[in-house]
Design a protein around this motif. Structure first.
Motif, PDB file in Angstrom:
ATOM      1  N   ASP A 111       3.188   3.885  -1.392  1.00  0.00           N
ATOM      2  CA  ASP A 111       2.848   2.494  -1.098  1.00  0.00           C
ATOM      3  C   ASP A 111       1.607   2.390  -0.218  1.00  0.00           C
ATOM      4  OD1 ASP A 111       3.409  -0.441  -0.844  1.00  0.00           O
ATOM      5  OD2 ASP A 111       3.700   0.135   1.253  1.00  0.00           O
ATOM      6  N   ILE A 112       1.545   3.183   0.836  1.00  0.00           N
ATOM      7  CA  ILE A 112       0.376   3.154   1.717  1.00  0.00           C
ATOM      8  C   ILE A 112      -0.873   3.540   0.940  1.00  0.00           C
ATOM      9  CG2 ILE A 112      -0.715   4.288   3.695  1.00  0.00           C
ATOM     10  CD1 ILE A 112       2.082   4.501   4.943  1.00  0.00           C
ATOM     11  N   PHE A 113      -0.782   4.584   0.142  1.00  0.00           N
ATOM     12  CA  PHE A 113      -1.918   5.071  -0.646  1.00  0.00           C
ATOM     13  C   PHE A 113      -2.432   3.983  -1.578  1.00  0.00           C
ATOM     14  CE2 PHE A 113      -3.718   7.486  -4.241  1.00  0.00           C
ATOM     15  CZ  PHE A 113      -4.574   8.355  -3.558  1.00  0.00           C
ATOM     16  N   ARG A 114      -1.531   3.356  -2.291  1.00  0.00           N
ATOM     17  CA  ARG A 114      -1.897   2.352  -3.286  1.00  0.00           C
ATOM     18  C   ARG A 114      -2.485   1.088  -2.653  1.00  0.00           C
ATOM     19  NH1 ARG A 114       2.796   2.126  -5.246  1.00  0.00           N
ATOM     20  NH2 ARG A 114       3.509   0.379  -3.986  1.00  0.00           N
ATOM     21  N   ARG A 115      -2.010   0.731  -1.459  1.00  0.00           N
ATOM     22  CA  ARG A 115      -2.304  -0.578  -0.872  1.00  0.00           C
ATOM     23  C   ARG A 115      -3.469  -0.573   0.122  1.00  0.00           C
ATOM     24  NH1 ARG A 115       0.045  -2.023   3.497  1.00  0.00           N
ATOM     25  NH2 ARG A 115       1.731  -0.499   3.207  1.00  0.00           N
ATOM     26  N   THR A 116      -3.645   0.517   0.891  1.00  0.00           N
ATOM     27  CA  THR A 116      -4.589   0.468   2.015  1.00  0.00           C
ATOM     28  C   THR A 116      -5.892   1.229   1.788  1.00  0.00           C
ATOM     29  OG1 THR A 116      -3.577   2.390   3.097  1.00  0.00           O
ATOM     30  CG2 THR A 116      -2.702   0.212   3.676  1.00  0.00           C
ATOM     31  N   ILE A 117      -6.007   1.901   0.655  1.00  0.00           N
ATOM     32  CA  ILE A 117      -7.274   2.570   0.350  1.00  0.00           C
ATOM     33  C   ILE A 117      -8.250   1.649  -0.393  1.00  0.00           C
ATOM     34  CG2 ILE A 117      -8.302   4.454  -1.004  1.00  0.00           C
ATOM     35  CD1 ILE A 117      -6.058   6.248  -0.044  1.00  0.00           C
ATOM     36  N   PRO A 118      -7.799   0.812  -1.339  1.00  0.00           N
ATOM     37  CA  PRO A 118      -8.727  -0.116  -1.998  1.00  0.00           C
ATOM     38  C   PRO A 118      -9.000  -1.351  -1.129  1.00  0.00           C
ATOM     39  CG  PRO A 118      -6.850   0.441  -3.408  1.00  0.00           C
ATOM     40  CD  PRO A 118      -6.488   0.826  -2.014  1.00  0.00           C
ATOM     41  N   ILE A 119     -10.032  -1.255  -0.275  1.00  0.00           N
ATOM     42  CA  ILE A 119     -10.372  -2.337   0.659  1.00  0.00           C
ATOM     43  C   ILE A 119     -11.879  -2.564   0.662  1.00  0.00           C
ATOM     44  CG2 ILE A 119      -8.394  -1.943   2.193  1.00  0.00           C
ATOM     45  CD1 ILE A 119     -10.383  -0.366   3.986  1.00  0.00           C
ATOM     46  N   ASN A 175      -9.727   9.992   8.167  1.00  0.00           N
ATOM     47  CA  ASN A 175      -8.487   9.615   7.485  1.00  0.00           C
ATOM     48  C   ASN A 175      -8.766   8.809   6.222  1.00  0.00           C
ATOM     49  OD1 ASN A 175      -6.423   8.949  10.423  1.00  0.00           O
ATOM     50  ND2 ASN A 175      -6.514  10.759   9.149  1.00  0.00           N
ATOM     51  N   LEU A 176      -7.880   8.922   5.269  1.00  0.00           N
ATOM     52  CA  LEU A 176      -7.703   7.964   4.188  1.00  0.00           C
ATOM     53  C   LEU A 176      -6.218   7.641   4.178  1.00  0.00           C
ATOM     54  CD1 LEU A 176      -9.969   9.398   1.329  1.00  0.00           C
ATOM     55  CD2 LEU A 176     -10.420   7.410   2.779  1.00  0.00           C
ATOM     56  N   PRO A 177      -5.804   6.401   4.371  1.00  0.00           N
ATOM     57  CA  PRO A 177      -6.667   5.263   4.623  1.00  0.00           C
ATOM     58  C   PRO A 177      -7.408   5.368   5.950  1.00  0.00           C
ATOM     59  CG  PRO A 177      -4.393   4.692   5.071  1.00  0.00           C
ATOM     60  CD  PRO A 177      -4.377   6.048   4.426  1.00  0.00           C
ATOM     61  N   THR A 251      -8.956  -1.208  12.486  1.00  0.00           N
ATOM     62  CA  THR A 251      -9.946  -2.048  11.810  1.00  0.00           C
ATOM     63  C   THR A 251      -9.682  -2.223  10.314  1.00  0.00           C
ATOM     64  OG1 THR A 251     -11.388  -0.129  11.414  1.00  0.00           O
ATOM     65  CG2 THR A 251     -11.787  -1.410  13.437  1.00  0.00           C
ATOM     66  N   ASN A 252      -8.529  -1.770   9.801  1.00  0.00           N
ATOM     67  CA  ASN A 252      -8.279  -1.840   8.358  1.00  0.00           C
ATOM     68  C   ASN A 252      -7.584  -3.159   8.013  1.00  0.00           C
ATOM     69  OD1 ASN A 252      -6.932  -1.566   5.751  1.00  0.00           O
ATOM     70  ND2 ASN A 252      -7.395   0.605   5.854  1.00  0.00           N
ATOM     71  N   PRO A 253      -8.204  -4.013   7.180  1.00  0.00           N
ATOM     72  CA  PRO A 253      -7.638  -5.341   6.896  1.00  0.00           C
ATOM     73  C   PRO A 253      -6.359  -5.312   6.072  1.00  0.00           C
ATOM     74  CG  PRO A 253      -9.555  -4.932   5.521  1.00  0.00           C
ATOM     75  CD  PRO A 253      -9.501  -3.815   6.509  1.00  0.00           C
ATOM     76  N   ALA A 254      -6.049  -4.192   5.418  1.00  0.00           N
ATOM     77  CA  ALA A 254      -4.843  -4.123   4.594  1.00  0.00           C
ATOM     78  C   ALA A 254      -3.660  -3.510   5.324  1.00  0.00           C
ATOM     79  CB  ALA A 254      -5.128  -3.323   3.320  1.00  0.00           C
ATOM     80  N   ALA A 255      -3.878  -2.987   6.518  1.00  0.00           N
ATOM     81  CA  ALA A 255      -2.810  -2.270   7.228  1.00  0.00           C
ATOM     82  C   ALA A 255      -1.768  -3.230   7.788  1.00  0.00           C
ATOM     83  CB  ALA A 255      -3.405  -1.439   8.359  1.00  0.00           C
ATOM     84  N   THR A 256      -0.506  -2.787   7.741  1.00  0.00           N
ATOM     85  CA  THR A 256       0.608  -3.518   8.345  1.00  0.00           C
ATOM     86  C   THR A 256       1.430  -2.536   9.170  1.00  0.00           C
ATOM     87  OG1 THR A 256       2.067  -3.132   6.455  1.00  0.00           O
ATOM     88  CG2 THR A 256       0.716  -5.138   6.415  1.00  0.00           C
ATOM     89  N   VAL A 261       2.483   6.055  11.350  1.00  0.00           N
ATOM     90  CA  VAL A 261       1.336   5.850  12.241  1.00  0.00           C
ATOM     91  C   VAL A 261       0.008   5.938  11.511  1.00  0.00           C
ATOM     92  CG1 VAL A 261       0.073   6.918  14.173  1.00  0.00           C
ATOM     93  CG2 VAL A 261       2.493   6.359  14.409  1.00  0.00           C
ATOM     94  N   LEU A 262      -0.066   6.714  10.428  1.00  0.00           N
ATOM     95  CA  LEU A 262      -1.291   6.754   9.634  1.00  0.00           C
ATOM     96  C   LEU A 262      -1.763   5.348   9.300  1.00  0.00           C
ATOM     97  CD1 LEU A 262      -3.394   8.294   7.861  1.00  0.00           C
ATOM     98  CD2 LEU A 262      -1.717   8.124   5.998  1.00  0.00           C
ATOM     99  N   GLU A 263      -0.828   4.452   8.957  1.00  0.00           N
ATOM    100  CA  GLU A 263      -1.170   3.060   8.687  1.00  0.00           C
ATOM    101  C   GLU A 263      -1.118   2.208   9.943  1.00  0.00           C
ATOM    102  OE1 GLU A 263       0.030  -0.772   5.888  1.00  0.00           O
ATOM    103  OE2 GLU A 263       1.184   1.083   5.714  1.00  0.00           O
ATOM    104  N   ASP A 264      -0.089   2.388  10.773  1.00  0.00           N
ATOM    105  CA  ASP A 264       0.095   1.529  11.944  1.00  0.00           C
ATOM    106  C   ASP A 264      -1.128   1.534  12.859  1.00  0.00           C
ATOM    107  OD1 ASP A 264       2.617   1.131  10.929  1.00  0.00           O
ATOM    108  OD2 ASP A 264       3.644   2.316  12.456  1.00  0.00           O
ATOM    109  N   GLU A 265      -1.754   2.704  13.042  1.00  0.00           N
ATOM    110  CA  GLU A 265      -2.887   2.801  13.963  1.00  0.00           C
ATOM    111  C   GLU A 265      -4.134   2.126  13.415  1.00  0.00           C
ATOM    112  OE1 GLU A 265      -3.660   6.921  14.608  1.00  0.00           O
ATOM    113  OE2 GLU A 265      -4.552   7.239  12.622  1.00  0.00           O
ATOM    114  N   LYS A 266      -4.131   1.790  12.115  1.00  0.00           N
ATOM    115  CA  LYS A 266      -5.278   1.116  11.507  1.00  0.00           C
ATOM    116  C   LYS A 266      -5.134  -0.408  11.536  1.00  0.00           C
ATOM    117  CE  LYS A 266      -6.679   5.265  10.181  1.00  0.00           C
ATOM    118  NZ  LYS A 266      -5.468   6.093  10.110  1.00  0.00           N
TER     119      LYS A 266
END
Length: 318
Positions: A111-119, A175-177, A251-256, A261-266
Motif C-alpha cells: 500500500d505504501i509503495f503504490r500510494r506514496t511514490i507516485p507524487i 528513501n523511496l518513498p 514533506t511528502n503530500p501523500a503520506a499519512t 515510520v518510513l511513511e510516518d516521518e514523511k
C-alpha cells in the motif's frame, strides 16, 4: 503488469536506471511482490538484475549478510525493500562511496509503495530544499509541542539535506518513498525534553506518548513500555546508540500516519528525531542501530523562521 507496476516504473526512473547497468534488488520475504515489480521494471529499462532475498535482521541499522554487502558493492544501483533499514549500515555507505546509487525502502508495504511514490516530485523538491537551506544557515533548531516537547538541537556546521527522491547522481542515497528535509545534529550537544506521540520505527503506533529526556546530545531516559523498548534497542547498538542522529521534517503530500515510520516521518506537519548511527548522513557516530520517532504536533523554529506550527507546515516558499 500488477497494481505495483506504475510505482515500480517511477522508482526505476527516480533511481536513474540505464540500459546495461547492474542493479541489485535486495529484499526480505514480506517485500517479495515489491521486489518482483522492481525487478521487472528494471529489466524493462534494459538493466541486468540481481535479486537477493535474505532473512530479516534484528534491528534497524544492523549489518546485512556478506552476500548482500557484496551485491551492493558490485551494483551500479540498488533497491533495498526490507524489514529493517540498511540506510545507516557500513555496507550501504561503502556502496555509495564508490559511486553506487541506493534507494532504501525499509518496512515498505504494498500500500505504501503504490500510494506514496507516485507524487509531484518537483513541488516536494522545492519545499524540502528551502527547509534544508534554512537548516544549513542555522546554529540551533528549537522544537516545542503541546504534549510537552521543548528541546534545542545544535546544527551549527551541519548541512541540511533534502530527501527529494532524485537518486540519479553517482553516490546518491535516499528513501523511496521520499519526502523530508533533514540534518544530523551535533552529537554531543542538545538538551531538553522530547515527547513522541506518533510512532517509533520497529515498534509501531504509540498508544501513549513517550517522554524522552536528552542531555548533551544523548538520550538519558524514555518513559513507559515503548520507552523501555526504545532504550533496549538503542543500547543494543553499542556506545553510540543513544546519541542524537537525525532531525527531519516531513514533506511528502501523500503520506499519512500508519505506524510505519518510513511513511510516518514523511507526513507533512510532523517532525522526527532519531538516535544511533549518523555517520552515513553527515554525522560522526557509528552504531549498529538507528531508530526514528515521530512528533505529530510540533512547532519547529529554524534560523528565526517558524517552519512548522502546531503540526502545520507554515514555511512554504513554493
Amino acid at each position: 503488469m500488477t497494481e505495483l507496476t506504475p510505482a515500480a516504473v517511477l522508482a526505476v526512473e527516480q533511481l536513474g536506471v540505464r540500459a546495461g547497468e547492474r542493479v541489485a534488488v535486495l529484499h526480505n520475504a514480506a517485500q517479495r511482490a515489491i521486489a518482483a515489480a522492481l525487478a521487472d521494471a528494471t529489466r524493462d529499462a534494459g538493466a541486468e538484475v540481481q535479486v537477493v532475498e535474505f532473512a530479516t535482521l534484528e534491528r534497524h541499522g544492523a549489518e546485512p549478510p556478506l552476500e548482500v554487502a557484496e551485491a551492493i558493492l558490485r551494483a551500479d544501483a540498488c533497491f533495498a525493500a526490507t524489514d529493517t533499514s540498511l540506510s545507516h549500515t557500513r555496507a550501504r555507505i561503502a556502496g555509495t562511496q564508490r559511486g553506487g546509487r541506493f534507494a532504501s525502502l525499509p518496512t515498505v508495504t504494498d500500500d505504501i509503495f503504490r500510494r506514496t511514490i507516485p507524487i509531484d516530485y518537483a513541488l516536494m523538491k522545492r519545499r524540502g530544499a528551502a527547509i534544508a537551506d534554512l537548516i544549513t544557515r542555522a546554529d540551533t533548531v528549537r522544537i516545542t509541542s503541546p504534549q510537552g516537547t521543548d528541546v534545542t538541537l545544535v546544527v551549527r556546521g551541519r548541512d541540511g539535506r533534502n530527501d527529494d527522491g532524485d537518486l540519479r547522481e553517482a553516490g546518491a542515497f535516499g528513501n523511496l518513498p521520499a519526502g523530508e528535509a533533514y540534518v544530523s545534529p551535533v552529537e554531543v550537544e542538545g538538551d531538553g525534553v522530547i515527547v513522541f506521540d506518533g510512532s517509533i520505527a520497529g515498534y509501531g503506533l504509540l498508544k501513549e506518548p513517550v517522554e524522552v529526556v536528552m542531555a548533551g546530545g544523548r538520550l538519558v531516559s524514555a518513559s513507559g513500555e515503548a520507552g523501555a523498548w526504545l532504550e533496549r534497542m538503542l543500547d543494543s547498538g553499542g556506545d553510540g546508540g543513544r546519541r542524537v542522529a537525525e532531525l527531519g521534517i516531513g514533506t511528502n503530500p501523500a503520506a499519512t500516519l500508519c505506524g510505519v515510520v518510513l511513511e510516518d516521518e514523511k507526513l507533512i506537519g510532523t517532525a522526527h528525531i532519531a538516535f544511533g548511527s549518523s555517520a552515513g548522513i553527515g554525522g560522526v557516530v557509528q552504531s549498529s542501530v538507528h531508530i526514528d520517532s515521530i512528533m505529530l504536533e510540533p512547532t519547529v523554529e529554524i534560523a528565526g523562521e517558524t517552519v512548522v506550527s502546531g503540526g502545520r507546515l507554515v514555511f512554504d516558499p513554493t
